[in-house]
Design a protein around this motif. Structure first.
Motif, PDB file in Angstrom:
ATOM      1  N   TYR A   1       1.550  -2.331   4.553  1.00 10.39           N
ATOM      2  CA  TYR A   1      -0.120  -3.075   5.726  1.00 10.39           C
ATOM      3  C   TYR A   1      -0.149  -2.494   6.858  1.00 10.39           C
ATOM      4  O   TYR A   1       0.167  -1.622   7.357  1.00 10.39           O
ATOM      5  CB  TYR A   1       1.776  -3.782   6.248  1.00 10.39           C
ATOM      6  N   ALA A   2      -1.331  -3.163   7.023  1.00  7.55           N
ATOM      7  CA  ALA A   2      -2.628  -3.255   8.353  1.00  7.55           C
ATOM      8  C   ALA A   2      -3.286  -4.174   8.645  1.00  7.55           C
ATOM      9  O   ALA A   2      -3.708  -5.127   7.567  1.00  7.55           O
ATOM     10  CB  ALA A   2      -3.370  -1.626   8.041  1.00  7.55           C
ATOM     11  N   TRP A   3      -3.448  -4.056  10.099  1.00  8.52           N
ATOM     12  CA  TRP A   3      -3.759  -5.643   9.638  1.00  8.52           C
ATOM     13  C   TRP A   3      -5.234  -4.930  10.703  1.00  8.52           C
ATOM     14  O   TRP A   3      -5.658  -3.953  11.671  1.00  8.52           O
ATOM     15  CB  TRP A   3      -2.931  -6.390  10.816  1.00  8.52           C
ATOM     16  N   ASP A   4      -6.142  -6.331  10.408  1.00  5.75           N
ATOM     17  CA  ASP A   4      -7.371  -6.130  11.438  1.00  5.75           C
ATOM     18  C   ASP A   4      -7.174  -7.399  12.674  1.00  5.75           C
ATOM     19  O   ASP A   4      -6.098  -7.754  12.862  1.00  5.75           O
ATOM     20  CB  ASP A   4      -9.033  -7.363  10.606  1.00  5.75           C
ATOM     21  N   GLU A   5      -8.767  -7.196  13.304  1.00 11.86           N
ATOM     22  CA  GLU A   5      -8.363  -8.030  14.880  1.00 11.86           C
ATOM     23  C   GLU A   5      -8.025  -9.621  14.631  1.00 11.86           C
ATOM     24  O   GLU A   5      -7.582 -10.208  15.886  1.00 11.86           O
ATOM     25  CB  GLU A   5      -9.541  -8.025  15.807  1.00 11.86           C
ATOM     26  N   LYS A   6      -8.416 -10.064  13.498  1.00 16.13           N
ATOM     27  CA  LYS A   6      -8.294 -11.492  13.093  1.00 16.13           C
ATOM     28  C   LYS A   6      -6.175 -12.035  13.259  1.00 16.13           C
ATOM     29  O   LYS A   6      -5.872 -12.440  13.295  1.00 16.13           O
ATOM     30  CB  LYS A   6      -8.449 -12.420  12.366  1.00 16.13           C
ATOM     31  N   GLY A   7      -5.435 -10.581  13.181  1.00 18.85           N
ATOM     32  CA  GLY A   7      -4.463 -10.513  12.689  1.00 18.85           C
ATOM     33  C   GLY A   7      -4.175 -10.846  11.057  1.00 18.85           C
ATOM     34  O   GLY A   7      -2.739 -11.047  10.584  1.00 18.85           O
ATOM     35  N   ASP A   8      -5.145 -10.837  10.082  1.00 19.70           N
ATOM     36  CA  ASP A   8      -4.952 -10.679   8.830  1.00 19.70           C
ATOM     37  C   ASP A   8      -4.863  -9.235   8.085  1.00 19.70           C
ATOM     38  O   ASP A   8      -5.218  -8.031   8.782  1.00 19.70           O
ATOM     39  CB  ASP A   8      -6.258 -10.750   7.929  1.00 19.70           C
ATOM     40  N   VAL A   9      -4.271  -9.492   6.821  1.00 19.73           N
ATOM     41  CA  VAL A   9      -4.067  -7.824   6.344  1.00 19.73           C
ATOM     42  C   VAL A   9      -5.228  -7.635   5.418  1.00 19.73           C
ATOM     43  O   VAL A   9      -5.694  -8.434   5.339  1.00 19.73           O
ATOM     44  CB  VAL A   9      -2.785  -7.794   5.449  1.00 19.73           C
ATOM     45  N   LYS A  10      -5.203  -6.339   6.208  1.00 26.40           N
ATOM     46  CA  LYS A  10      -6.927  -5.122   5.840  1.00 26.40           C
ATOM     47  C   LYS A  10      -5.913  -4.296   4.408  1.00 26.40           C
ATOM     48  O   LYS A  10      -4.950  -3.693   4.513  1.00 26.40           O
ATOM     49  CB  LYS A  10      -7.392  -4.688   6.202  1.00 26.40           C
ATOM     50  N   ASP A  11      -6.980  -4.245   3.715  1.00 24.91           N
ATOM     51  CA  ASP A  11      -7.370  -2.944   2.619  1.00 24.91           C
ATOM     52  C   ASP A  11      -5.815  -3.109   1.772  1.00 24.91           C
ATOM     53  O   ASP A  11      -4.959  -1.986   0.937  1.00 24.91           O
ATOM     54  CB  ASP A  11      -6.702  -1.231   3.953  1.00 24.91           C
ATOM     55  N   ARG A  12      -6.243  -4.319   1.694  1.00 19.06           N
ATOM     56  CA  ARG A  12      -4.732  -4.695   0.133  1.00 19.06           C
ATOM     57  C   ARG A  12      -5.577  -5.767  -0.272  1.00 19.06           C
ATOM     58  O   ARG A  12      -6.367  -6.292  -0.028  1.00 19.06           O
ATOM     59  CB  ARG A  12      -3.435  -5.098   0.854  1.00 19.06           C
ATOM     60  N   THR A  13      -5.103  -4.932  -1.509  1.00 16.28           N
ATOM     61  CA  THR A  13      -4.773  -5.673  -2.857  1.00 16.28           C
ATOM     62  C   THR A  13      -4.198  -6.280  -3.797  1.00 16.28           C
ATOM     63  O   THR A  13      -3.065  -5.484  -3.617  1.00 16.28           O
ATOM     64  CB  THR A  13      -6.279  -5.109  -3.633  1.00 16.28           C
ATOM     65  N   PHE A  14      -4.017  -6.688  -5.223  1.00 17.17           N
ATOM     66  CA  PHE A  14      -3.089  -7.422  -5.637  1.00 17.17           C
ATOM     67  C   PHE A  14      -2.037  -6.383  -6.825  1.00 17.17           C
ATOM     68  O   PHE A  14      -3.349  -5.607  -7.318  1.00 17.17           O
ATOM     69  CB  PHE A  14      -3.141  -8.750  -6.351  1.00 17.17           C
ATOM     70  N   ALA A  15      -1.193  -6.245  -6.541  1.00 15.48           N
ATOM     71  CA  ALA A  15      -0.526  -5.596  -8.464  1.00 15.48           C
ATOM     72  C   ALA A  15      -0.769  -6.337  -8.865  1.00 15.48           C
ATOM     73  O   ALA A  15      -0.426  -7.489  -9.353  1.00 15.48           O
ATOM     74  CB  ALA A  15       1.044  -5.094  -7.317  1.00 15.48           C
ATOM     75  N   VAL A  16      -1.159  -5.558 -10.443  1.00 23.02           N
ATOM     76  CA  VAL A  16      -1.277  -6.378 -11.315  1.00 23.02           C
ATOM     77  C   VAL A  16      -0.088  -6.181 -12.533  1.00 23.02           C
ATOM     78  O   VAL A  16       0.542  -5.086 -12.385  1.00 23.02           O
ATOM     79  CB  VAL A  16      -2.623  -5.889 -12.182  1.00 23.02           C
ATOM     80  N   ILE A  17       0.669  -7.028 -12.921  1.00 18.74           N
ATOM     81  CA  ILE A  17       2.526  -7.024 -13.154  1.00 18.74           C
ATOM     82  C   ILE A  17       1.638  -7.385 -15.078  1.00 18.74           C
ATOM     83  O   ILE A  17       0.694  -8.659 -14.807  1.00 18.74           O
ATOM     84  CB  ILE A  17       2.447  -8.419 -13.043  1.00 18.74           C
ATOM     85  N   GLU A  18       1.914  -7.273 -15.508  1.00 22.28           N
ATOM     86  CA  GLU A  18       1.730  -7.956 -17.073  1.00 22.28           C
ATOM     87  C   GLU A  18       2.462  -8.357 -18.164  1.00 22.28           C
ATOM     88  O   GLU A  18       3.462  -7.278 -17.470  1.00 22.28           O
ATOM     89  CB  GLU A  18       0.888  -6.451 -18.193  1.00 22.28           C
ATOM     90  N   VAL A  19       2.170  -9.300 -18.791  1.00 14.75           N
ATOM     91  CA  VAL A  19       4.180  -9.738 -19.460  1.00 14.75           C
ATOM     92  C   VAL A  19       3.672  -8.961 -21.161  1.00 14.75           C
ATOM     93  O   VAL A  19       3.088  -8.581 -21.948  1.00 14.75           O
ATOM     94  CB  VAL A  19       3.057 -10.949 -19.954  1.00 14.75           C
TER      95      VAL A  19
END
Length: 397
Positions: free
Chosen positions: A358-376
């Protein structure tokens, strides 16, 4: 240790205090306190009502983290205690909870909550007025941080960014060109649908069919499936929970809508999704805000402990709530944060938890983060190790 030694319940419902189990003495955080005085956190979550499952997961995540931290000596030798306030997932109740917490603002180091975005939006003006920091596990509505609150950070990916990543995965990663969107027909679902559409407009594909549904009411998707089939849909975007998602996938297979990609959220990451799909979910892609199958020590330890204790997978709410307590510990012990400096301190941190980096921007949003892809796959789920290819989305940022 026994959780009752670190937890007090203040369940608020219908604007009134329903029950209190309290102990100890409150010490205002603005004054000098003894080393043994506890660090108290107010947790605002839906413990009853339609969203109670989310509140239960928040409580479980908190319970595991606080037990472990206190057993290891607490935070700088101080134990953690938390009060749970029931907001029922309803904005009106959330405002009542926020007012109750604000009335005792000096007692709490921070608020952890709310779970539902609408509840967080109702509470933030009240928390801001008394200057109490709010650390949030799961409210994804972009409006929250766009309002400019300086006392707020969150762990989850913003809803608009997330919805755009769903479209990008179907188009950029899977190479699909004709998308069909199935969405919950409420404010939340329509907002996600709109952001999926914005992404498609700047990427090389198009939405050729879409349909809204009423959760808990609509169970027969045959007309929608026929429309999707006639439109030549090659990827279905499921903005659903596991019940409707499983029903849709199972009915689609029975009606001959095959050779399509299925992309959906981590609300599908339940065995019930597999059961309701009647075996047709094989190959479905689930984009999760954290990877429950990531091969790192923090994640595997949390996963195994949670499953052993509760006999179920932890939801995003459980993981992020758990991580918030360890983030709080790191901010205080390693960075010297006080209540007044907590949010600014966190914004300058990089933090590794069970839910990832986790890291955050000035707004308080997480940044540099994308979804993990899970497969059935087979009769279960597996992590693919893939990331969303966001190429083309820069113009929307």
């Amino acid at each position: 240790m026994n959780t009752t030694s670190s937890r007090r319940s203040k369940f608020l419902g219908y604007g009134a205090l329903v029950g209190i189990l309290s102990f100890g003495l409150a010490v205002p955080f603005g004054s000098v306190s003894a080393q043994e005085d506890p660090i108290k956190i107010a947790i605002a979550a839906p413990m009853t009502g339609n969203s109670a499952a989310f509140g239960q997961n928040a409580e479980r995540g908190a319970e595991m983290a606080v037990e472990a931290i206190n057993a290891a000596g607490g935070i700088n030798g101080r134990m953690i205690e938390y009060d749970i306030f029931d907001d029922r997932g309803v904005p009106r109740e959330a405002a009542s909870v926020a007012n109750a917490i604000a009335a005792e603002a000096d007692e709490y180091f921070a608020v952890l909550g709310h779970i539902n975005s609408s509840a967080t939006l109702a509470g933030m003006p009240i928390y801001n007025e008394v200057g109490i920091p709010v650390i949030n596990a799961s409210s994804s509505n972009p409006t929250i941080t766009e309002q400019g609150w300086e006392n707020f950070i969150r762990m989850t990916i913003r809803g608009d960014y997330g919805a755009q990543q769903y479209s990008a995965y179907a188009i950029n990663n899977l190479g699909r060109k004709k998308l069909g969107i199935v969405f919950v027909n409420n404010d939340f679902g329509r907002a996600l649908r709109d952001d999926m559409m914005r992404a498609v407009e700047v990427l090389p594909a198009e939405v050729v069919a879409e349909a809204g549904f009423t959760p808990g009411v609509d169970k027969d998707f045959s007309a929608v499936i026929t429309e999707f089939k006639n439109a030549g849909v090659d990827a279905v975007m499921l903005n659903t929970e596991y019940t409707e998602g499983g029903l849709f996938v199972g009915q689609a297979a029975n009606l001959g809508l095959t050779d399509i990609a299925v992309v959906g959220p981590d609300t599908l990451l339940y065995d019930s999704f597999l059961d309701l799909s009647q075996g047709a979910a094989e190959g479905a892609n689930i984009l999760a805000a954290y990877d429950p199958y990531a091969e790192n020590a923090l994640t595997t330890s949390f996963m195994s402990s949670f499953q052993e204790r509760y006999d179920t997978l932890p939801s995003q709410v459980a993981v992020f709530t758990h991580d918030l307590f360890y983030l709080l510990k790191a901010a205080i012990e390693e960075e010297g944060a006080t209540r007044d400096t907590l949010i600014d301190t966190i914004k300058g941190m990089n933090f590794q938890g069970a839910g990832g980096q986790y890291a955050w921007d000035e707004k308080g949003d997480v940044k540099d983060r994308t979804f993990a892809v899970i497969e059935v796959t087979g009769d279960g789920f597996k992590s693919t190790g893939l990331s969303v290819d966001e190429d083309g989305l820069e113009v929307l940022r």
